[in-house]
Motif scaffolding. Structure first.
Motif, PDB file in Angstrom:
ATOM      1  N   LEU A 149       1.450  14.349  -4.094  1.00  0.00           N
ATOM      2  CA  LEU A 149       0.692  14.527  -2.850  1.00  0.00           C
ATOM      3  C   LEU A 149       1.018  13.457  -1.814  1.00  0.00           C
ATOM      4  O   LEU A 149       0.842  13.672  -0.612  1.00  0.00           O
ATOM      5  CB  LEU A 149      -0.817  14.485  -3.149  1.00  0.00           C
ATOM      6  CG  LEU A 149      -1.350  15.594  -4.054  1.00  0.00           C
ATOM      7  CD1 LEU A 149      -2.811  15.331  -4.427  1.00  0.00           C
ATOM      8  CD2 LEU A 149      -1.221  16.947  -3.360  1.00  0.00           C
ATOM      9  N   ASP A 150       1.449  12.301  -2.305  1.00  0.00           N
ATOM     10  CA  ASP A 150       1.632  11.143  -1.420  1.00  0.00           C
ATOM     11  C   ASP A 150       2.805  10.311  -1.967  1.00  0.00           C
ATOM     12  O   ASP A 150       2.603   9.416  -2.795  1.00  0.00           O
ATOM     13  CB  ASP A 150       0.333  10.314  -1.427  1.00  0.00           C
ATOM     14  CG  ASP A 150       0.503   8.959  -0.764  1.00  0.00           C
ATOM     15  OD1 ASP A 150       1.487   8.751  -0.024  1.00  0.00           O
ATOM     16  OD2 ASP A 150      -0.388   8.090  -0.979  1.00  0.00           O
ATOM     17  N   PRO A 151       4.037  10.604  -1.502  1.00  0.00           N
ATOM     18  CA  PRO A 151       5.208   9.895  -2.061  1.00  0.00           C
ATOM     19  C   PRO A 151       5.090   8.373  -1.966  1.00  0.00           C
ATOM     20  O   PRO A 151       5.660   7.659  -2.801  1.00  0.00           O
ATOM     21  CB  PRO A 151       6.358  10.425  -1.201  1.00  0.00           C
ATOM     22  CG  PRO A 151       5.902  11.770  -0.746  1.00  0.00           C
ATOM     23  CD  PRO A 151       4.418  11.659  -0.542  1.00  0.00           C
ATOM     24  N   ASP A 152       4.326   7.860  -1.007  1.00  0.00           N
ATOM     25  CA  ASP A 152       4.162   6.406  -0.893  1.00  0.00           C
ATOM     26  C   ASP A 152       3.443   5.804  -2.103  1.00  0.00           C
ATOM     27  O   ASP A 152       3.520   4.592  -2.338  1.00  0.00           O
ATOM     28  CB  ASP A 152       3.380   6.050   0.374  1.00  0.00           C
ATOM     29  CG  ASP A 152       4.198   6.298   1.636  1.00  0.00           C
ATOM     30  OD1 ASP A 152       5.429   6.476   1.513  1.00  0.00           O
ATOM     31  OD2 ASP A 152       3.607   6.321   2.730  1.00  0.00           O
ATOM     32  N   ALA A 153       2.740   6.648  -2.859  1.00  0.00           N
ATOM     33  CA  ALA A 153       2.025   6.135  -4.033  1.00  0.00           C
ATOM     34  C   ALA A 153       2.998   5.642  -5.103  1.00  0.00           C
ATOM     35  O   ALA A 153       2.611   4.876  -5.995  1.00  0.00           O
ATOM     36  CB  ALA A 153       1.110   7.217  -4.610  1.00  0.00           C
TER      37      ALA A 153
END
Ligand SMILES: C[S@@+](CC[C@H](N)C(=O)[O-])C[C@H]1O[C@@H](n2cnc3c(N)ncnc32)[C@H](O)[C@@H]1O
Length: 255
Positions: A149-153
């Motif tokens: 959902l959030d590649p930065d994670a």
């Protein structure tokens, strides 16, 4: 990134109840024998310390951790051991034979220096860490969903942040510290959740990297992550979710 290790109850609900399952098999594998003096570095709420008292017939046990709240929780809940506030750079001076650390080495700023400090205190040094990259399924599934959902994670994922949590890296650290007879072993324990809420609710407690990530999400993103995990996790007919948690154990001795 510094972790929050503050509340004993929140930690227990999140990982403490799982780490207790690993401590016993780790001590069986270590097989240090009775009458030894133990030091537990990064003892937290005392999961490993309590297992030493219960299973290893120790001559003495000291637990040390930088979190005042975890040390207070351990002192109130674990009989038969002494707990002090400190860290791997400031270990208590009690004479010891066996120095251990459970699920904490990767949170120390310099794991190699921490193992050398442990080696300077006892002739047997052993530890275990979660297999974040693979077999620690409750976290692996959390981060896989979060990253989808959030590649930065990805940069917060413990598998990325803690490359020492692999058997080859652990053996290297032990060897570089001059510890011989080094060995590693996987320890697998079942982690069963009564239902999805039993899995998800501890992530709302703010303790450790994954709950810290959830705490930084707004309501919409947190709900999306929850719903994604609800879909992804393998629920049995009764709603229970059966996962496995793997830790890598390592041990060595001074010649
Ligand atoms: C995941 S908890 C593990 C606690 C416990 N050993 C267990 O098995 O449940 C990690 C612990 O490492 C401690 N810690 C972090 N940095 C440390 C350091 N430099 N030296 C010793 N302990 C440290 C934290 O305060 C926290 O209690």
């Amino acid at each position: 990134m510094r972790e929050v290790w503050a509340g004993g109850d929140a930690y227990e609900a999140y990982i403490g109840r799982r780490s207790r399952l690993v401590a016993g098999p780790f001590l069986d594998w270590l097989d240090a024998g009775p009458g030894r003096r133990w030091l537990d570095v990064g003892c937290g709420t005392g999961a490993l310390t309590a297992a030493i008292v219960a299973r290893a017939a120790p001559a003495g046990v000291v637990g040390v951790d930088p979190s005042e709240q975890h040390v207070a929780w351990a002192a109130a809940n674990v009989a038969g051991a002494r707990f002090v506030v400190g860290d791997a750079d400031h270990l208590p001076s009690d004479p010891v034979d066996v120095v251990v650390s459970g699920l904490a080495l990767n949170f120390m700023p310099d794991a190699g220096a921490a193992v050398r400090a442990m080696r300077d205190r006892g002739s047997t040094v052993a530890a275990y860490v979660w297999d974040y990259a693979g077999g620690m399924e409750l976290l692996r599934r959390f981060w896989d969903a979060a990253i989808a959902l959030d590649p930065d994670a990805a940069e917060l994922d413990e598998a990325t942040r803690f490359p020492i949590c692999r058997p080859d890296r652990l053996r290297t650290i032990w060897r570089d510290a001059g510890l011989v007879d080094g060995a590693t072993a996987p320890i697998d324990v079942p982690t069963v959740f009564g239902d999805f809420d039993d899995y998800w609710t501890p992530f709302l407690g703010g303790q450790g990297p994954a709950p810290g990530y959830v705490a930084g999400l707004d309501d919409r993103r947190r709900d999306r992550l929850r719903d994604r995990l609800r879909l992804d996790l393998p629920a049995a007919n009764d709603g229970a979710i059966h996962l496995t948690a793997r830790a890598w154990a390592v041990r060595g001795t001074m010649e």
